[in-house]
Design a protein around this motif. Structure first.
Motif, PDB file in Angstrom:
ATOM      1  N   ALA B  67      33.540  40.275  27.599  1.00 14.86           N
ATOM      2  CA  ALA B  67      33.334  39.552  29.086  1.00 14.86           C
ATOM      3  C   ALA B  67      34.490  38.774  29.351  1.00 14.86           C
ATOM      4  O   ALA B  67      34.966  38.258  28.401  1.00 14.86           O
ATOM      5  N   GLU B  68      34.953  38.897  30.595  1.00 16.14           N
ATOM      6  CA  GLU B  68      35.916  37.711  30.794  1.00 16.14           C
ATOM      7  C   GLU B  68      35.714  37.375  32.157  1.00 16.14           C
ATOM      8  O   GLU B  68      34.916  37.919  33.083  1.00 16.14           O
ATOM      9  N   MET B  69      36.547  36.169  32.684  1.00 14.46           N
ATOM     10  CA  MET B  69      36.468  35.718  34.026  1.00 14.46           C
ATOM     11  C   MET B  69      37.991  35.298  34.269  1.00 14.46           C
ATOM     12  O   MET B  69      38.668  34.455  33.974  1.00 14.46           O
ATOM     13  N   PRO B  70      38.690  36.454  34.656  1.00 13.48           N
ATOM     14  CA  PRO B  70      39.916  36.201  35.224  1.00 13.48           C
ATOM     15  C   PRO B  70      40.222  35.404  36.401  1.00 13.48           C
ATOM     16  O   PRO B  70      41.421  34.778  36.116  1.00 13.48           O
ATOM     17  N   ASP B  71      39.321  35.089  37.173  1.00 17.11           N
ATOM     18  CA  ASP B  71      39.256  33.816  37.974  1.00 17.11           C
ATOM     19  C   ASP B  71      37.980  33.343  38.093  1.00 17.11           C
ATOM     20  O   ASP B  71      37.135  34.068  37.936  1.00 17.11           O
ATOM     21  N   ALA B  72      37.746  32.394  39.202  1.00 13.48           N
ATOM     22  CA  ALA B  72      36.497  31.703  39.418  1.00 13.48           C
ATOM     23  C   ALA B  72      35.619  32.804  40.197  1.00 13.48           C
ATOM     24  O   ALA B  72      34.564  32.658  40.457  1.00 13.48           O
ATOM     25  N   THR B  73      36.348  33.622  40.923  1.00 12.75           N
ATOM     26  CA  THR B  73      35.707  34.568  41.756  1.00 12.75           C
ATOM     27  C   THR B  73      35.149  35.924  41.093  1.00 12.75           C
ATOM     28  O   THR B  73      34.542  36.819  41.996  1.00 12.75           O
ATOM     29  N   LEU B  74      35.587  36.059  40.041  1.00 13.01           N
ATOM     30  CA  LEU B  74      35.232  37.331  39.432  1.00 13.01           C
ATOM     31  C   LEU B  74      35.109  37.380  37.868  1.00 13.01           C
ATOM     32  O   LEU B  74      35.656  36.515  37.122  1.00 13.01           O
ATOM     33  N   ALA B  75      34.045  37.907  37.551  1.00  8.33           N
ATOM     34  CA  ALA B  75      33.603  38.030  36.291  1.00  8.33           C
ATOM     35  C   ALA B  75      33.401  39.571  35.965  1.00  8.33           C
ATOM     36  O   ALA B  75      32.682  40.497  36.565  1.00  8.33           O
TER      37      ALA B  75
END
Lengths: 110, 117
Positions: B67-75
């Motif tokens: 699990a990752e969050m490349p940026d604040a608008t996408l998980a």
């Protein structure tokens, strides 16, 4: 982990009040009591939460025992749309963790 | 009307294939949770993030899930390789807890139904 105990299922008649109990005898001082519900084929939905005092919102009321070892979610007037699984969850105020138990399946009869 | 958006809504794949599920949290929310739901196990917490940093992923099988969050608008939640036992509905939820206090409400998406054949 602090745990909650709920009845597996309950039934109610439409337009009558419903009292959904939850026992949490191992609750700690920093645990908040949260209630969510899950309607069929949907994601869980927030209902209400509290720490020590009773709480009211447009959906329901939350009555918390004085010793905080139990609580009751009150739906003042059940409708058919309230048929769902209701989850009582303890959430540590110092920790973001939120884990669901089995919940109570509420059936509302017309 | 702000909501958590999950894609795909339905995915059927074959064992061994890579699966990526995506979640767009509500704009401004700083916590993101991933759950898996099956009839047998109910709702299981897989991982959660605060301010894009992973706080706990102990619920995930480490060898195949990430699990990752490349940026604040996408998980994202990735399974590689997928197995039939991964068949479930995967839910993403987001919340606003600016001081790290876990007292707010979480908003859930509609879920991604995964079937691994």
């Amino acid at each position: 982990d602090a745990k909650t105990t709920q009845p597996n299922s309950m039934e109610s008649n439409e337009e009558e009040p419903v009292h959904l109990p939850c026992n949490h005898s191992t609750i700690s001082g920093t645990d908040y009591i949260h209630w969510y519900r899950q309607l069929p084929s949907q994601g869980p939905e927030y209902v209400i939460h509290g720490l020590t005092s009773n709480v009211n919102n447009r959906m329901a009321s939350l009555a918390i025992a004085e010793d905080r070892k139990s609580s009751t979610l009150i739906l003042h007037r059940a409708t058919l749309r309230d048929a769902a699984v209701y989850y009582c969850i303890l959430r540590d105020g110092d920790n973001n963790d939120m884990r669901f138990g089995a919940g109570t399946r509420l059936t509302v009869k017309p | 009307d702000a909501r958590v958006t999950q894609t795909p809504r339905d995915k059927v794949t074959e064992m061994g294939q890579e699966v990526t599920m995506r979640c767009q949290p509500i704009l401004g929310h700083n916590t993101v949770f991933w759950y898996r739901q099956t009839m047998m196990q109910g709702l299981e917490l897989l991982a959660y993030f605060r301010n894009r940093a992973p706080l706990d992923d102990s619920g995930m099988p480490k060898d195949r899930f990430s699990a990752e969050m490349p940026d604040a608008t996408l998980a994202t939640l990735k399974i590689q390789p997928s197995e039939p036992r991964d068949s479930a509905v995967y839910f993403c939820a987001s919340g606003l807890e600016p001081s790290g206090r876990a007292t707010g409400e979480l908003f859930f998406g509609e879920g991604s139904r995964l079937t691994v054949l």
